[in-house]
Write a protein that holds these residues in place. Structure first.
Motif, short mmCIF file in Angstrom:
data_model
loop_
_atom_site.label_atom_id
_atom_site.label_comp_id
_atom_site.label_asym_id
_atom_site.label_seq_id
_atom_site.Cartn_x
_atom_site.Cartn_y
_atom_site.Cartn_z
N SER A 112 0.85 -1.20 0.00
CA SER A 112 0.00 0.00 0.00
C SER A 112 0.88 1.24 0.00
O SER A 112 2.09 1.16 0.26
CB SER A 112 -0.89 0.02 1.24
OG SER A 112 -0.08 0.24 2.39
N GLY A 113 0.25 2.37 -0.26
CA GLY A 113 0.99 3.62 -0.30
C GLY A 113 1.62 3.94 1.05
O GLY A 113 2.79 4.31 1.14
N ALA A 114 0.84 3.79 2.11
CA ALA A 114 1.35 4.10 3.45
C ALA A 114 2.55 3.21 3.79
O ALA A 114 3.55 3.67 4.34
CB ALA A 114 0.24 3.91 4.48
N ASN A 117 5.65 4.40 2.08
CA ASN A 117 6.22 5.57 2.76
C ASN A 117 6.86 5.20 4.09
O ASN A 117 7.89 5.75 4.48
CB ASN A 117 5.14 6.64 2.95
CG ASN A 117 4.81 7.34 1.64
OD1 ASN A 117 5.65 7.42 0.76
ND2 ASN A 117 3.59 7.82 1.52
N PHE A 140 -0.52 14.53 1.97
CA PHE A 140 -1.13 13.30 2.49
C PHE A 140 -0.18 12.15 2.16
O PHE A 140 0.17 11.94 1.00
CB PHE A 140 -2.50 13.02 1.87
CG PHE A 140 -3.16 11.81 2.47
CD1 PHE A 140 -3.92 11.92 3.63
CD2 PHE A 140 -2.97 10.55 1.93
CE1 PHE A 140 -4.50 10.80 4.22
CE2 PHE A 140 -3.55 9.41 2.51
CZ PHE A 140 -4.31 9.54 3.67
N HIS A 141 0.22 11.39 3.19
CA HIS A 141 1.17 10.30 2.95
C HIS A 141 0.67 8.96 3.48
O HIS A 141 1.39 7.96 3.37
CB HIS A 141 2.53 10.63 3.56
CG HIS A 141 3.18 11.86 2.96
ND1 HIS A 141 3.60 11.89 1.64
CD2 HIS A 141 3.45 13.08 3.48
CE1 HIS A 141 4.11 13.10 1.38
NE2 HIS A 141 4.02 13.84 2.47
N GLY A 142 -0.52 8.93 4.09
CA GLY A 142 -1.05 7.65 4.55
C GLY A 142 -1.36 7.68 6.04
O GLY A 142 -1.09 8.66 6.73
N GLU A 193 5.02 15.27 -2.02
CA GLU A 193 4.29 14.84 -3.22
C GLU A 193 4.56 15.91 -4.28
O GLU A 193 4.15 17.06 -4.09
CB GLU A 193 2.78 14.85 -2.97
CG GLU A 193 2.25 13.88 -1.95
CD GLU A 193 0.82 14.28 -1.57
OE1 GLU A 193 -0.12 13.90 -2.28
OE2 GLU A 193 0.65 14.98 -0.57
N VAL A 198 -4.49 14.38 -2.53
CA VAL A 198 -5.61 14.63 -1.62
C VAL A 198 -5.75 16.14 -1.33
O VAL A 198 -6.84 16.67 -1.20
CB VAL A 198 -5.41 13.83 -0.30
CG1 VAL A 198 -6.50 14.15 0.71
CG2 VAL A 198 -5.38 12.33 -0.60
N ASP A 226 6.90 11.22 -2.83
CA ASP A 226 5.74 10.35 -2.68
C ASP A 226 4.92 10.44 -3.97
O ASP A 226 4.20 11.42 -4.19
CB ASP A 226 4.91 10.78 -1.46
CG ASP A 226 3.64 9.94 -1.30
OD1 ASP A 226 3.26 9.24 -2.26
OD2 ASP A 226 3.02 10.02 -0.23
N VAL A 228 2.77 8.07 -4.86
CA VAL A 228 1.72 7.05 -4.70
C VAL A 228 0.54 7.39 -5.61
O VAL A 228 -0.02 6.52 -6.28
CB VAL A 228 1.28 6.98 -3.22
CG1 VAL A 228 -0.02 6.22 -3.05
CG2 VAL A 228 2.40 6.34 -2.39
N GLN A 229 0.19 8.66 -5.67
CA GLN A 229 -0.95 9.08 -6.49
C GLN A 229 -0.51 9.62 -7.86
O GLN A 229 -1.16 9.40 -8.87
CB GLN A 229 -1.77 10.14 -5.73
CG GLN A 229 -3.05 10.49 -6.42
CD GLN A 229 -4.09 11.16 -5.53
OE1 GLN A 229 -4.89 11.92 -6.01
NE2 GLN A 229 -4.12 10.88 -4.25
N LYS A 255 -1.08 2.76 -6.23
CA LYS A 255 -2.28 3.06 -7.03
C LYS A 255 -2.22 2.55 -8.47
O LYS A 255 -2.52 1.40 -8.73
CB LYS A 255 -2.55 4.55 -6.96
CG LYS A 255 -2.85 4.97 -5.50
CD LYS A 255 -3.54 6.27 -5.40
CE LYS A 255 -3.72 6.75 -3.99
NZ LYS A 255 -5.06 6.66 -3.48
C1 LIG Z 1 0.20 10.72 -2.12
C2 LIG Z 1 -0.32 9.59 -1.30
N1 LIG Z 1 0.51 8.94 -0.47
C3 LIG Z 1 0.11 7.91 0.28
C4 LIG Z 1 -1.20 7.48 0.25
C5 LIG Z 1 -1.64 6.33 1.10
O1 LIG Z 1 -1.86 5.23 0.30
P1 LIG Z 1 -2.67 3.96 0.89
O2 LIG Z 1 -4.07 4.42 1.11
O3 LIG Z 1 -2.53 2.93 -0.19
O4 LIG Z 1 -1.98 3.57 2.15
C6 LIG Z 1 -2.10 8.12 -0.59
C7 LIG Z 1 -3.52 7.70 -0.65
O5 LIG Z 1 -4.38 8.37 -1.13
C8 LIG Z 1 -1.65 9.22 -1.39
O6 LIG Z 1 -2.48 9.86 -2.19
#
Ligand SMILES: Cc1ncc(COP(=O)(O)O)c(C=O)c1O
Length: 393
Positions: A112-114, A117, A140-142, A193, A198, A226, A228-229, A255
């Protein structure tokens, strides 16, 4: 465009009724299946999905090669631990490093993203032996302990842990002057990011990212992007790092990487990877064969179908044609776009849904987020434009 009735708002089940933890503000929508860029609901609606389940459904739904990759791998080898060699795992890591093309050649797969990170931050703290992390306001990092610690506003809203695992300092978005005072000898990493998701699809100024890169190199802190998105093609480039021409020490991504199958990755520069020792990192499910087969397939599809090009074209079309109705401006990049709205974004979101288009809201109450699949076509953007026009200013 036909108006779709939303009189059938789905009531929130009572506590205990459905055995789910009620922690989400639910949309008035029950999806039963989906094809291409359309969701089908239990009450017969067909909804154009411009949100892609929080930026996940990069290939839309039911892409034949995505389905085939998953099916084939499920039959061949659904799971094996990281302590045995598995060819598809090596192939997926190599493919991802090549796709990125930034000399971030070592890949650690997680789920997962969190979690990505969490691992990136741990590595930075461990390898620099410094104790502080600098993050950016609006980030937003999780929701895990470390990822939540560097998420703007989390401690006031939902963090829950009695203390953060390290010291955190936030700097304002784009504030180059704040960098020197915050990123000092005590700083293990800066996490940012490149385009805040978010937060509202807010692209960081290039000079800000360049200044962070410069300061991190000067001090010996690690720069973590980051993505993730915003990664894996969402900007119309492999990563936002490619778009900005700024190379971090670590990229985290998720993602779109699995386009619906849970997988995330930490990409490491060689100087970071060289520090890794046995047992520093680990996971049971991360890098499972199914996830790796999907990573390989997703990256192949993005390249074979020229989807980076399509993302850039559809993004330009949205920017050029969707400044209508309640939309007063755009921000972001690729298909991580924020439409600034003259009315509360929640209202515009609901009006779009009434007209059969699912979009997203964001941390900014006046920004609608577009996180459409990379496969949307000209006609889908025209539908968005027409719906926005129909809503009016
Ligand atoms: C930039 C960013 N980092 C981390 C996350 C967390 O990802 P996850 O929900 O898969 O843990 C998100 C989720 O929206 C995100 O947008």
């Amino acid at each position: 465009m036909s108006l779709i009735s939303t009189t059938n708002i789905i009531p929130m089940p009572r506590f205990g009724d459905d055995h789910l933890a009620h922690v989400y503000a639910m949309l008035p929508l029950e999806v039963v299946d989906a094809q291409g860029v359309y969701l089908n609901t239990n009450d017969g609606r067909r909804i154009l999905d411009m949100y892609g389940g929080h930026a996940v459904a990069a290939l839309g739904y039911g892409h034949p090669r995505w389905v085939e990759a998953l099916t084939k791998q499920a039959k061949a080898l659904a799971f094996q631990t990281n302590v045995v060699h598995v060819d598809i795992r090596r192939r997926a890591a190599t493919r991802l490093a090549q796709f990125c093309g930034l000399d971030l050649d070592t890949v650690f797969f997680v789920n997962s993203g969190a979690e990505a990170n969490e691992n990136a931050l741990k590595l930075a703290l461990k390898s620099t032996k410094a104790g502080k992390v600098v993050a950016v306001e609006g980030s937003f990092h999780g929701r895990t302990a470390a990822a939540g610690a560097v998420t703007w506003g989390a401690q006031k809203k939902w963090y829950g842990f009695p203390r953060t695992p390290f010291e955190v300092e936030f700097i304002p978005r784009g504030d180059i002057a704040a960098i020197e005072g915050a990123v000092k000898d005590d700083t293990a990493a800066v996490i940012v990011e490149p385009i805040q998701g978010v937060g509202g699809a807010i692209d960081m100024p290039k000079e800000f990212l360049q200044a962070l890169r410069h300061r991190c190199s000067e001090i010996g802190s690690l720069l973590i992007f980051d993505e993730v998105q915003c990664g894996v093609g969402r900007t119309g480039f492999p990563f936002a790092a490619n778009m900005y021409g700024v190379t971090p020490d670590i990229i985290t991504t998720a993602k779109a990487l699995g386009a619906g199958f849970p997988v995330s990755a930490v990409l490491l520069a060689n100087h970071v990877a060289m520090e890794l020792k046995m047992d520093d990192l680990g996971t049971t499910f991360g890098g499972g064969p199914m996830a790796c087969a999907i990573v390989e397939a997703v990256l192949d599809i993005i390249e074979d179908e020229n989807l980076l090009d399509n993302v850039q074209k559809r993004s330009a079309q949205i920017r050029e044609t969707c400044l209508v109705g309640p939309v007063t401006g755009t921000q972001g990049a690729g298909l991580l776009l924020g439409l600034k709205t003259s009315r509360p974004a929640k209202e515009v979101h609901a009006e779009l849904l009434k007209r059969g288009i699912l979009t997203g809201t964001s941390g900014d109450p006046n920004v609608i987020r577009i996180l459409a699949p990379f496969v949307i076509q000209r006609e889908h953007v025209e539908m968005l434009r027409d719906a926005l026009k129909d809503i009016g200013a």
